[in-house]
Motif scaffolding. Structure first.
Motif, PDB file in Angstrom:
ATOM      1  N   VAL A  20       0.855  -1.207  -0.114  1.00  0.00           N
ATOM      2  CA  VAL A  20       0.070  -0.104   0.112  1.00  0.00           C
ATOM      3  C   VAL A  20       0.848   1.280  -0.112  1.00  0.00           C
ATOM      4  O   VAL A  20       0.594   2.193  -0.892  1.00  0.00           O
ATOM      5  N   PRO A  21       1.723   1.377   0.940  1.00  0.00           N
ATOM      6  CA  PRO A  21       2.757   2.539   0.751  1.00  0.00           C
ATOM      7  C   PRO A  21       3.344   2.961  -0.569  1.00  0.00           C
ATOM      8  O   PRO A  21       3.681   3.958  -1.048  1.00  0.00           O
ATOM      9  N   LEU A  22       3.904   1.680  -1.104  1.00  0.00           N
ATOM     10  CA  LEU A  22       4.610   2.012  -2.378  1.00  0.00           C
ATOM     11  C   LEU A  22       3.633   2.404  -3.512  1.00  0.00           C
ATOM     12  O   LEU A  22       3.959   3.151  -4.253  1.00  0.00           O
ATOM     13  N   ILE A  23       2.652   1.597  -3.489  1.00  0.00           N
ATOM     14  CA  ILE A  23       1.625   2.329  -4.769  1.00  0.00           C
ATOM     15  C   ILE A  23       1.056   3.770  -4.369  1.00  0.00           C
ATOM     16  O   ILE A  23       0.855   4.379  -5.332  1.00  0.00           O
ATOM     17  N   ALA A  24       0.841   3.939  -2.910  1.00  0.00           N
ATOM     18  CA  ALA A  24       0.266   5.177  -2.905  1.00  0.00           C
ATOM     19  C   ALA A  24       1.392   6.224  -2.938  1.00  0.00           C
ATOM     20  O   ALA A  24       0.979   7.549  -3.660  1.00  0.00           O
ATOM     21  N   ALA A  25       2.684   6.179  -2.800  1.00  0.00           N
ATOM     22  CA  ALA A  25       3.684   6.756  -3.169  1.00  0.00           C
ATOM     23  C   ALA A  25       3.762   7.118  -4.871  1.00  0.00           C
ATOM     24  O   ALA A  25       4.112   8.143  -5.165  1.00  0.00           O
ATOM     25  N   ALA A  26       3.515   6.128  -5.551  1.00  0.00           N
ATOM     26  CA  ALA A  26       3.603   6.038  -7.056  1.00  0.00           C
ATOM     27  C   ALA A  26       2.476   6.901  -7.314  1.00  0.00           C
ATOM     28  O   ALA A  26       2.581   7.634  -8.436  1.00  0.00           O
ATOM     29  N   THR A  27       1.374   6.665  -6.854  1.00  0.00           N
ATOM     30  CA  THR A  27       0.150   7.592  -7.347  1.00  0.00           C
ATOM     31  C   THR A  27       0.395   9.000  -6.960  1.00  0.00           C
ATOM     32  O   THR A  27       0.125   9.907  -7.681  1.00  0.00           O
ATOM     33  N   ALA A  28       1.109   9.285  -5.628  1.00  0.00           N
ATOM     34  CA  ALA A  28       1.472  10.900  -5.300  1.00  0.00           C
ATOM     35  C   ALA A  28       2.453  11.330  -6.311  1.00  0.00           C
ATOM     36  O   ALA A  28       2.320  12.499  -6.665  1.00  0.00           O
ATOM     37  N   ALA A  29       3.318  10.422  -6.858  1.00  0.00           N
ATOM     38  CA  ALA A  29       4.324  10.820  -7.861  1.00  0.00           C
ATOM     39  C   ALA A  29       3.930  11.218  -9.062  1.00  0.00           C
ATOM     40  O   ALA A  29       4.172  12.244  -9.622  1.00  0.00           O
ATOM     41  N   VAL A  30       2.933  10.599  -9.464  1.00  0.00           N
ATOM     42  CA  VAL A  30       1.959  10.887 -10.857  1.00  0.00           C
ATOM     43  C   VAL A  30       1.225  12.305 -10.518  1.00  0.00           C
ATOM     44  O   VAL A  30       1.167  12.990 -11.502  1.00  0.00           O
ATOM     45  N   THR A  31       0.624  12.497  -9.462  1.00  0.00           N
ATOM     46  CA  THR A  31      -0.246  13.747  -8.962  1.00  0.00           C
ATOM     47  C   THR A  31       0.700  14.550  -9.064  1.00  0.00           C
ATOM     48  O   THR A  31       0.489  15.779  -9.638  1.00  0.00           O
ATOM     49  N   ALA A  32       2.066  14.704  -8.507  1.00  0.00           N
ATOM     50  CA  ALA A  32       2.998  15.492  -8.623  1.00  0.00           C
ATOM     51  C   ALA A  32       3.256  16.231 -10.022  1.00  0.00           C
ATOM     52  O   ALA A  32       3.390  17.442 -10.046  1.00  0.00           O
ATOM     53  N   LEU A  33       3.661  15.069 -10.724  1.00  0.00           N
ATOM     54  CA  LEU A  33       4.053  15.735 -12.026  1.00  0.00           C
ATOM     55  C   LEU A  33       2.860  16.223 -12.900  1.00  0.00           C
ATOM     56  O   LEU A  33       3.201  17.254 -13.380  1.00  0.00           O
ATOM     57  N   GLY A  34       1.791  15.715 -12.505  1.00  0.00           N
ATOM     58  CA  GLY A  34       0.466  16.361 -13.454  1.00  0.00           C
ATOM     59  C   GLY A  34       0.030  17.654 -12.644  1.00  0.00           C
ATOM     60  O   GLY A  34      -0.216  18.704 -13.514  1.00  0.00           O
ATOM     61  N   TYR A  35       0.431  17.830 -11.503  1.00  0.00           N
ATOM     62  CA  TYR A  35       0.091  19.343 -10.927  1.00  0.00           C
ATOM     63  C   TYR A  35       1.477  20.084 -11.509  1.00  0.00           C
ATOM     64  O   TYR A  35       1.147  21.540 -11.535  1.00  0.00           O
ATOM     65  N   THR A  36       2.456  19.846 -11.585  1.00  0.00           N
ATOM     66  CA  THR A  36       3.633  20.565 -12.279  1.00  0.00           C
ATOM     67  C   THR A  36       3.367  21.116 -13.539  1.00  0.00           C
ATOM     68  O   THR A  36       3.380  22.249 -13.804  1.00  0.00           O
ATOM     69  N   TRP A  37       2.914  20.203 -14.246  1.00  0.00           N
ATOM     70  CA  TRP A  37       2.528  20.449 -15.830  1.00  0.00           C
ATOM     71  C   TRP A  37       1.285  21.437 -15.597  1.00  0.00           C
ATOM     72  O   TRP A  37       1.478  22.445 -16.661  1.00  0.00           O
ATOM     73  N   LEU A  38       0.374  21.290 -14.854  1.00  0.00           N
ATOM     74  CA  LEU A  38      -0.771  22.030 -14.886  1.00  0.00           C
ATOM     75  C   LEU A  38      -0.450  23.494 -14.470  1.00  0.00           C
ATOM     76  O   LEU A  38      -1.231  24.452 -15.112  1.00  0.00           O
ATOM     77  N   THR A  39       0.274  23.588 -13.606  1.00  0.00           N
ATOM     78  CA  THR A  39       0.731  25.251 -13.082  1.00  0.00           C
ATOM     79  C   THR A  39       1.916  25.789 -13.845  1.00  0.00           C
ATOM     80  O   THR A  39       2.281  26.809 -13.440  1.00  0.00           O
TER      81      THR A  39
END
Length: 723
Positions: free
Chosen positions: A287-306
């Motif tokens: 669970v922590p590993l998958i949650a971290a991977a999900t957060a990483a994808v979200t961080a990349l998307g937020y960086t692109w969006l902003t």
């Protein structure tokens, strides 16, 4: 030294980005290619000397060699970047009709403008000299045609200007920023553009999201909400932007570590809770590993969006490193993480080092982690068994100390770039940061989520209330007595001493770190002891700022724009509203001329300035010049206009740029330094007769010859600098 370096061996890698940044900074400070070549050869010689003179296994030799190589790499990288970015720069102001493709579109509703960046230009009438390849044009909001999107090809008529250099010494250098961005001219459209062909793709998601947010929240609240989600600050009204700056809360408007942390933390929390509902995943420990991977994808998307600005990229890199460390079971928040982020940014965008965004962002994070890693601070604020009241006090004290340290770390940078420093920022941030992180951003995310079903209105109302409270904090703090300390332009040497001393304090761990207090103190005293200039003259000669005895700045022209008023006041070290020179008792002004007598020490200086485009009778002007010590004019003065000390007319200001004068010392600082051959400086020079290109030879570079402007100094006064 070997023993000391052995004790500090874990800290040595932190100095790699510092050495790289030192090379970048050296390129900006040194004037021309001869100095750049000398610096490169000197760094190479030092590296070879360190290796040749060292004994086997010498850590000091390796440190010197690696540091010298990193210095040379940084200098070479930014030099290569400047050469790669080379593009024609408009030679002089022009009114032109042209067509171009919209490459970027930024709405500024608070100013009633839409800013367009146009490329692939075709000139429909006379081609201006040194025609640029890309321009930035402001279009009035009511003139924007329907269907205007990035990728659209338009034609328009606009008044174009070369990217302006600093108006006075110490002011913002847009010419440098424009050079690295490839912008060769800026201007304003004269009427509505005409769409020639439509965009290939639809409106960008970022623009649609920003418009949607501002539709649900009006005014500056909507602008701040859009800034938090997309990085678009165009909807924030100027008075509120100024209040955020004065209160020390402007960092909330730039998407950086705080925002990335909130997004990544919320994503990890939600992902972990949802994934834990699956029995198989929960038992396997993934669970922590998958949650971290999900957060990483979200961080990349937020960086692109902003918009992928430098602070956002730095924060995204740091977040990815934190997530990777957590996934491997390593300690996440360390100075090595900050150093890695700085190294990546400097390798990709070395020119960002000169901007305040890079400096403020990395200084804040470095100060926070260096404070958290200090053994005494860890002991004070470590978790322990105690009552909730003592825990609340301990956490509050931690926040207050962190805010105070960050304010101290950022103050030299703010003063150097903006000539202002907030006093109550630490207190305002104690409330504003938790409010933004734990209330406003989650509510805005819920509002956007429930908008998909049409149920977002209650959440938008709650978000608006949170943002109204944030604006109230900013306005109240900014209006408090003594909220802002205004200082004149800081000497670059003083700034370098404070930055170097601060890095020495933050990056070392043994008692030798305390030596860093010496350069910090010397730099601070140097900055405080630097007197504000008595006279400020803009590069076009139109605006003159005179510092009065009470610290206010008096302006020559009654109709100076907001930018000129603010810029002259800030660089004059005044936070008060500028006043009119014609209203002062020491001044005698007509519609065409203004004369003012300034007592400085045991001498009274007489300054004469023209204030209109009408020609004064030559005989009267010549006589007035001879009775003045300094003469300032936006036009070329007659040859027989010979003041007692200094003449600054159009011809001389074209060679010097803006000028700052300290009458007590006779110091004259200019925007254009003698021998400065940075590409944006050469690109802004006028075309010589018979030439039509922006390529310059060394013998063609105009130089400032002091004997052309200065008369012999009055008795007892010796100039410190006649640049």
């Amino acid at each position: 030294m070997e023993s000391w370096l052995e004790a500090e061996r874990d800290q040595l890698p932190l100095w790699l980005p510092v050495a790289l940044g030192g090379g970048v900074a050296a390129w900006f400070v040194l004037p021309n290619s001869s100095a750049w070549h000398a610096a490169l050869l000197g760094a190479a010689a030092l590296a070879l000397l360190a290796l040749a003179a060292s004994s086997a296994g010498s850590r000091a030799a390796r440190v010197a060699a690696i540091g010298s190589i990193a210095f040379a790499v940084g200098l070479a990288l930014v030099w290569l970047q400047a050469e790669t970015a080379a593009a024609p720069v408009l030679a002089r102001p022009a009114i032109a009709t042209f067509s171009g493709r919209v490459e970027a579109m930024n709405a500024l509703p608070a100013r009633g403008l839409v800013r367009l960046r146009l490329g692939d230009l075709e000139w429909l009438d006379r081609r201006p000299p040194r025609a640029p390849l890309q321009v930035r044009v402001n279009v009035a909001e009511e003139d924007v045609p329907a269907g205007l999107l990035p990728g659209t090809r338009i034609s328009l008529r606009a008044r174009l200007m070369p990217p302006p250099p600093p108006a006075v010494p110490g002011a913002y250098d847009f010419a440098r920023v424009a050079w690295f961005s490839g912008i060769g001219a800026t201007g304003r459209a004269l009427g509505p553009p005409e769409i020639l062909s439509g965009a290939v793709a639809g409106e960008p998601f970022r623009a649609r999201l920003s418009r949607h947010i501002q539709h649900n929240l009006e005014g500056s609240a909507g602008g701040i909400a859009a800034a938090l989600a997309t990085g678009d600050t165009g909807g924030i009204e100027e008075p509120d932007q100024e209040a955020m700056r004065r209160s020390g809360l402007a960092h909330l408007l730039s998407v950086s570590g705080l925002h990335i942390t909130a997004v990544v933390g919320l994503t990890m929390l939600l992902a972990a809770r949802l994934l834990a509902l699956n029995m198989r995943l929960a038992l396997t420990g993934r669970v922590p590993l998958i949650a971290a991977a999900t957060a990483a994808v979200t961080a990349l998307g937020y960086t692109w969006l902003t918009g992928s600005e430098v602070p956002t990229i730095r924060s995204c890199i740091a977040a990815l490193l934190v997530l990777a460390a957590m996934a491997m079971g390593r300690e996440a928040l360390t100075l090595r993480l900050v150093a890695t982020g700085a190294l990546v940014v400097l390798l990709l965008w070395p020119e960002s080092l000169a901007g305040p965004s890079f400096q403020l962002s990395f200084a804040a994070v470095t100060a926070i982690i260096a404070l958290a890693e200090h053994p005494a601070v860890r002991r004070w604020f470590a978790p322990r068994e105690e009552s909730w009241g003592r825990r609340l006090l301990r956490n509050g004290g931690s926040l207050l100390l962190t805010g105070a340290i960050v304010e101290v770390a950022l103050m030299p940078i703010a003063v150097f770039h903006f000539h202002k420093a907030g006093i109550y920022g630490a207190l305002a941030n104690i409330v504003a940061i938790p409010l933004t992180t734990f209330v406003v951003m989650p509510l805005e995310a819920l509002a956007l989520l429930f908008d998909t079903t049409g149920l977002g209105a209650p959440f938008w109302w709650l978000t608006g209330q949170g943002l109204s409270l944030l604006l109230w904090i900013a306005r109240t703090t900014a209006a408090a007595p003594g909220a802002v300390a205004a200082l004149p332009a800081m000497p670059a040497g003083a700034f370098a001493l404070m930055v170097g001393g601060g890095l020495w304090l933050a990056l070392w761990r043994t008692r030798w770190r305390r030596i860093g207090l010496i350069p910090v103190a010397v730099g601070a005293l140097w900055a405080l002891a630097t007197p504000p200039p008595d006279l400020l003259v803009t590069g076009d000669g139109r605006h003159l700022g005179v510092r009065l005895a009470d610290g206010r700045v008096a302006l020559l022209r009654d109709r100076a724009g907001d930018y000129a008023r603010d810029m002259l006041a800030e660089n004059g070290g005044s936070d008060a509203e500028p006043v009119l020179l014609s209203d002062q008792g020491a001044a005698r002004c007509s519609r065409d001329l203004c004369r003012v007598d300034l007592p400085v020490g045991d001498r009274t200086w007489r300054v004469l300035a023209t204030r209109s485009a009408y020609l004064v009778p030559v005989g009267a002007l010549i006589q007035a010049c001879r009775n003045a010590d300094i003469v300032v004019s936006e036009r070329r003065l007659p040859r027989r206009c010979t003041p007692r000390w200094l003449r600054l007319d159009r011809e001389m200001l074209a060679r010097t740029g803006g000028v700052a004068i300290s009458l007590s010392t006779g110091r004259v600082d200019t925007v254009i330094r003698p021998g400065d051959a940075h590409p944006w400086v050469l690109a802004g020079m006028p075309i010589l007769p018979g030439r039509s290109t922006n390529r310059w030879r060394k013998d063609e570079q105009p130089t400032f010859r002091p004997e052309k402007a200065f008369s012999p100094l009055p008795a007892g006064l010796r100039p410190a600098n006649q640049e």
